[in-house]
Design an enzyme around this catalytic site. Sequence first.
Site, PDB file in Angstrom:
ATOM      1  N   GLY A  45       0.843  -1.190   0.000  1.00 41.86           N
ATOM      2  CA  GLY A  45       0.000   0.000   0.000  1.00 41.86           C
ATOM      3  C   GLY A  45       0.875   1.236   0.000  1.00 41.86           C
ATOM      4  O   GLY A  45       2.012   1.196   0.480  1.00 41.86           O
ATOM      5  N   GLN A  50       2.876   9.973   1.334  1.00 41.68           N
ATOM      6  CA  GLN A  50       4.173   9.289   1.360  1.00 41.68           C
ATOM      7  C   GLN A  50       5.052   9.642   0.164  1.00 41.68           C
ATOM      8  O   GLN A  50       6.242   9.329   0.163  1.00 41.68           O
ATOM      9  CB  GLN A  50       3.976   7.768   1.412  1.00 41.68           C
ATOM     10  CG  GLN A  50       3.371   7.301   2.733  1.00 41.68           C
ATOM     11  CD  GLN A  50       3.244   5.795   2.767  1.00 41.68           C
ATOM     12  OE1 GLN A  50       2.269   5.241   2.286  1.00 41.68           O
ATOM     13  NE2 GLN A  50       4.246   5.117   3.309  1.00 41.68           N
ATOM     14  N   CYS A  90       5.964  -0.054   7.455  1.00 43.54           N
ATOM     15  CA  CYS A  90       5.579   1.066   6.606  1.00 43.54           C
ATOM     16  C   CYS A  90       6.763   1.468   5.729  1.00 43.54           C
ATOM     17  O   CYS A  90       7.896   1.534   6.209  1.00 43.54           O
ATOM     18  CB  CYS A  90       5.174   2.243   7.497  1.00 43.54           C
ATOM     19  SG  CYS A  90       4.663   3.688   6.572  1.00 43.54           S
ATOM     20  N   LEU A  91       6.505   1.752   4.459  1.00 46.32           N
ATOM     21  CA  LEU A  91       7.580   2.151   3.540  1.00 46.32           C
ATOM     22  C   LEU A  91       8.226   3.473   3.976  1.00 46.32           C
ATOM     23  O   LEU A  91       9.360   3.750   3.601  1.00 46.32           O
ATOM     24  CB  LEU A  91       7.036   2.288   2.110  1.00 46.32           C
ATOM     25  CG  LEU A  91       6.634   0.982   1.410  1.00 46.32           C
ATOM     26  CD1 LEU A  91       5.999   1.303   0.054  1.00 46.32           C
ATOM     27  CD2 LEU A  91       7.818   0.045   1.239  1.00 46.32           C
ATOM     28  N   HIS A 132      -4.407   1.211   7.619  1.00 49.82           N
ATOM     29  CA  HIS A 132      -3.063   1.798   7.698  1.00 49.82           C
ATOM     30  C   HIS A 132      -2.925   2.952   6.696  1.00 49.82           C
ATOM     31  O   HIS A 132      -2.431   4.032   7.038  1.00 49.82           O
ATOM     32  CB  HIS A 132      -2.033   0.695   7.413  1.00 49.82           C
ATOM     33  CG  HIS A 132      -0.605   1.142   7.372  1.00 49.82           C
ATOM     34  ND1 HIS A 132       0.343   0.707   8.265  1.00 49.82           N
ATOM     35  CD2 HIS A 132       0.045   1.989   6.522  1.00 49.82           C
ATOM     36  CE1 HIS A 132       1.512   1.276   7.961  1.00 49.82           C
ATOM     37  NE2 HIS A 132       1.360   2.055   6.910  1.00 49.82           N
ATOM     38  N   GLU A 133      -3.403   2.717   5.458  1.00 51.15           N
ATOM     39  CA  GLU A 133      -3.266   3.751   4.423  1.00 51.15           C
ATOM     40  C   GLU A 133      -4.183   4.942   4.699  1.00 51.15           C
ATOM     41  O   GLU A 133      -3.792   6.095   4.492  1.00 51.15           O
ATOM     42  CB  GLU A 133      -3.539   3.170   3.032  1.00 51.15           C
ATOM     43  CG  GLU A 133      -2.606   2.041   2.600  1.00 51.15           C
ATOM     44  CD  GLU A 133      -1.126   2.336   2.790  1.00 51.15           C
ATOM     45  OE1 GLU A 133      -0.714   3.504   2.658  1.00 51.15           O
ATOM     46  OE2 GLU A 133      -0.372   1.387   3.087  1.00 51.15           O
ATOM     47  N   HIS A 136      -2.624   7.281   7.067  1.00 50.63           N
ATOM     48  CA  HIS A 136      -1.626   8.192   6.467  1.00 50.63           C
ATOM     49  C   HIS A 136      -2.270   9.505   6.023  1.00 50.63           C
ATOM     50  O   HIS A 136      -1.628  10.552   6.034  1.00 50.63           O
ATOM     51  CB  HIS A 136      -0.950   7.544   5.252  1.00 50.63           C
ATOM     52  CG  HIS A 136       0.225   6.667   5.600  1.00 50.63           C
ATOM     53  ND1 HIS A 136       1.304   7.117   6.325  1.00 50.63           N
ATOM     54  CD2 HIS A 136       0.489   5.366   5.323  1.00 50.63           C
ATOM     55  CE1 HIS A 136       2.180   6.131   6.474  1.00 50.63           C
ATOM     56  NE2 HIS A 136       1.712   5.049   5.873  1.00 50.63           N
TER      57      HIS A 136
HETATM   58 NI    NI Z   1       2.617   3.215   5.797  1.00 51.57          NI
END
Ligand code: NI
Length: 163
Positions: A45, A50, A90-91, A132-133, A136
């Site tokens: 995701g 991000q 998380c990225l 989670h997304e 963000h």
């Molecule tokens: Ni994330």
Amino acid sequence: MIREIRLFGDPVLRQTAEPVTEFDAQLRSLVADLRETMYEAGGIGLAAPQVGVGMRVFVYDLDEEGVAAGSLVNPTISEPAGKCREEEGCLSFPDLTEMVERPEQVKVEGFDENGDPVCLVASGMLARCLQHETDHLDGIMFFDRVSPMKRRMLLKKWRKQRD
Ligand code: NI
């Protein structure tokens, strides 16, 4: 186009993203870039903040068959049910994971990049990813949802890693 993934510490990750008002070519190109960037990074995701864009948009893909894959614009989450603890990462916070408790099932409503309505009742890993997304888009990182002690430990490891 692959965009640069912003890491924790970048203020954009703590801002509340703005709702999308125009379903135009710019939005479709953002979604295409998010997908490309997510695949390149090997994530499941990726949300617009991000990549430094403060808009309420994310993409996700949990499998290779494209069954649990898509985009969400202006998502809202409702009807949380159950509880589930699983490991999350998380990225924007690479190489560190923690167990996070979230509702096991949620309903997610919004639009795709063409402005077509999307309504999903998701459970398991998909529900976790969508939550989670969506977090963000409100400036929330996964470690905001763990105990203060675990969060302190994670941030300590993060700082050590960055030194
Ligand atoms: Ni994330």
